[in-house]
Design an enzyme around this catalytic site. Structure first.
Site, short mmCIF file in Angstrom:
data_model
loop_
_atom_site.label_atom_id
_atom_site.label_comp_id
_atom_site.label_asym_id
_atom_site.label_seq_id
_atom_site.Cartn_x
_atom_site.Cartn_y
_atom_site.Cartn_z
N GLY A 1 -2.09 -4.32 1.32
CA GLY A 1 -2.15 -5.55 2.09
C GLY A 1 -1.17 -6.62 1.64
O GLY A 1 -1.12 -7.70 2.24
N HIS B 1 0.21 5.09 6.86
CA HIS B 1 0.34 5.49 5.46
C HIS B 1 0.59 6.99 5.33
O HIS B 1 -0.14 7.80 5.94
CB HIS B 1 -0.92 5.11 4.68
N ASP C 1 -4.41 6.63 10.30
CA ASP C 1 -4.02 5.28 10.73
C ASP C 1 -2.59 5.22 11.26
O ASP C 1 -2.16 4.23 11.84
CB ASP C 1 -4.22 4.26 9.61
N ASN D 1 4.07 -5.45 5.83
CA ASN D 1 2.89 -6.19 6.29
C ASN D 1 3.27 -7.51 6.97
O ASN D 1 2.58 -7.97 7.88
CB ASN D 1 1.94 -6.47 5.12
N SER E 1 0.80 -1.23 0.00
CA SER E 1 0.00 0.00 0.00
C SER E 1 0.83 1.27 0.00
O SER E 1 0.36 2.33 -0.45
CB SER E 1 -0.94 0.01 1.21
#
Length: 228
Positions: free
Chosen positions: A93, A207, A204, A121, A56
């Site tokens: 993801g 990012h 979040d 991830n 991402s």
């Protein structure tokens, strides 16, 4: 009537000459169009490819893709007049295992430069570190085997100490180890001066924002420009 027929040969001659000129003009136009098409084909054949392969962060989660760091790389190359096409192979993801599964599809076109950004991830999910390292090596192996002349850049990553300081430290060490083993260029930390800074990240906390991606771009460009 005689006067009309008397001038008739002149009329025919003029008409023939006009048609001839039109025909020549059309032929020249077609030649010009063909030359233009050939120039475009030649320009495209000379176009080099940079493939950003990641998760991402590469995909530009939460912002317009053109404003993510791969898009900013394309904009910089265009401004410099460099004939490069940037391909954004980011998938939100994505893990290193997922990357191994889809890399072959992205290698249908030969990349001149391959930027690998995966592993974050894995770390956030607590995946076994030996598995992450193995997958990174496998992806690089696939690129080097198919395209030995492709220049490879590995983007280093760090994770918060949620999984424990020992895991975080070992995770961070994977990237220099892989870069050394495969003899590829290493960006020590992709999110340098961005990671953990609240105002440069989306709510979040993971990012980057548009401003954050500008700094990520600078981190990448520092190493990428040496391969252009």
């Amino acid at each position: 009537m005689n006067l009309q027929f008397k001038n008739f040969p002149i009329f025919i001659l003029s008409l023939a000459l006009s048609l001839s000129l039109i025909s020549c003009s059309e032929k020249k136009e077609k030649v010009a169009q063909n030359q233009t098409k050939e120039e475009v084909v030649e320009e495209k054949s000379d176009e080099k490819i940079i493939l950003f392969f990641g998760n991402s962060l590469t995909a530009g989660y939460g912002i317009e893709q053109d404003l993510a760091f791969p898009g900013l790389v394309q904009a910089r190359l265009d401004s410099l007049g460099e004939n490069y096409k940037v391909i954004n192979g980011g998938l939100s993801g994505e893990t290193t295992a997922g990357g191994v599964g889809r890399i072959d599809w992205f290698l249908e076109d030969e990349p001149d430069i391959f930027v690998l950004e995966l592993g974050g991830n894995d770390g956030l999910r607590g995946i076994q570190l030996s598995e992450t390292k193995k997958n990174l090596l496998t992806i690089i192996d696939k690129v080097q085997t198919k395209y030995p002349d492709t220049k490879i850049i590995l983007a280093g990553m760090q994770i918060p100490p949620n999984m424990g300081p020992e895991y975080s430290q070992e995770f961070q060490s994977i990237y220099p180890e892989v870069a050394k083993e495969k003899d590829v260029t290493l960006i020590p930390f992709l999110l340098q001066n961005v990671g953990g800074i609240k105002e440069l990240n989306l709510p979040d906390g993971i990012h980057p924002t548009e401003e954050g991606h500008k700094l990520v771009f600078e981190n990448v460009w520092e190493y990428l420009k040496e391969e252009i």
